[in-house]
Design an enzyme around this catalytic site. Sequence first.
Site, short mmCIF file in Angstrom:
data_model
loop_
_atom_site.label_atom_id
_atom_site.label_comp_id
_atom_site.label_asym_id
_atom_site.label_seq_id
_atom_site.Cartn_x
_atom_site.Cartn_y
_atom_site.Cartn_z
N CYS A 90 1.58 18.19 -2.64
CA CYS A 90 2.37 18.05 -0.86
C CYS A 90 0.27 17.47 -0.20
O CYS A 90 0.80 16.81 0.78
CB CYS A 90 2.61 18.73 0.38
SG CYS A 90 2.42 20.14 0.08
N HIS A 127 3.91 23.89 3.48
CA HIS A 127 4.31 21.85 3.16
C HIS A 127 3.17 21.08 4.12
O HIS A 127 3.89 21.57 5.30
CB HIS A 127 5.53 21.76 4.02
CG HIS A 127 5.89 20.31 3.28
ND1 HIS A 127 5.50 19.78 2.01
CD2 HIS A 127 6.95 19.36 3.48
CE1 HIS A 127 6.13 18.24 1.64
NE2 HIS A 127 6.31 18.32 3.51
N ASP A 147 5.89 12.05 5.26
CA ASP A 147 6.51 12.55 4.37
C ASP A 147 5.94 12.29 2.91
O ASP A 147 6.76 12.31 2.30
CB ASP A 147 7.33 14.32 4.60
CG ASP A 147 7.72 14.86 3.71
OD1 ASP A 147 6.68 15.43 3.64
OD2 ASP A 147 8.54 15.56 3.66
#
Length: 316
Positions: A90, A127, A147
């Site tokens: 991420c 995250h 995302d």
Amino acid sequence: MTAAPLSPPAPFTAPAASWDGRRLDLDAYLRRIGYDGDLAPTLAVLRALSRAHVTSVPFETVDIALGRTLSLDLADLQDKLVRRRRGGYCHEHALLFAAALERIGFGVTGLCSRVRAGAAGVRPATHALLRVETAETAGTGRAWICDPGFGRSPLEPLELADGATSTDGWGFRLRRESTALGRGVYALRARGPEGWFDLHAFTTDERHPSDWLVASHFMSTHRRSPFAVRLVAQRMTPDRHLFLDSTVLTTVTPDGTATERRFAPAEVPDLLEEVFGLELPYADRAQLVSRATIALPGEAPYRDRLPAPPAALPRT
């Protein structure tokens, strides 16, 4: 009394540089994701860039599995994800995508989220994802969530609003929750065969690359991280989510149906190349064979900690 006319929104002005967009080789990045369209900071372009990035650059933890230190410097990210056509997790995805969006003129704010999928308790906020303003929404209070690095990621941005649902064919939805202090928390949810379940939850507090650096260090080195001692690779396409956990490949379709196939450790390097598009040197391929079956002590494989959605949740 006649109501005063509404004032037009303020002209769009990108914020001061914070994501090193000026250092990005934008042409090389766009070739990497296969995008050759318009580059205005509009919602349509944001949707197209997000879809191109998510479907072109896989999620993978090869370097972590091989015990290497990850760099989040933009030059190193460009070398790895763009020039060497690798993937990342991420923080790597979010930093690269943020630099590209900033370079084009979008307003970009970093956020941190707590993963809920498979969590027995409250996990740390590790995250990384992005809040993005477009030319149309700047000054209006509207924004979008991108995302690109969760693995099971929305192909296109979701509006930052309670009940916002993805329009990319996959079942993603945002739900706003209230805390005891009255602060808003947004949960990103996915649709499975039995209903909706949470993937992760975040606030809109601004986070900086330095915050992500700390989180990345934990996720790439701590023995309780799901990535520190296990190989994980994921890839999103318009009709499939591919999830490799050590030697088990799970394929999920947009309706949440999942199928599973197991491989021998010796097959994993070819699987990474053929299914996930990773170009790995011979030395890495050999090391991965010995690492592919390592599991976190005392824990089930990561895929087994992704819970089935509660049956009480309605399907929509």
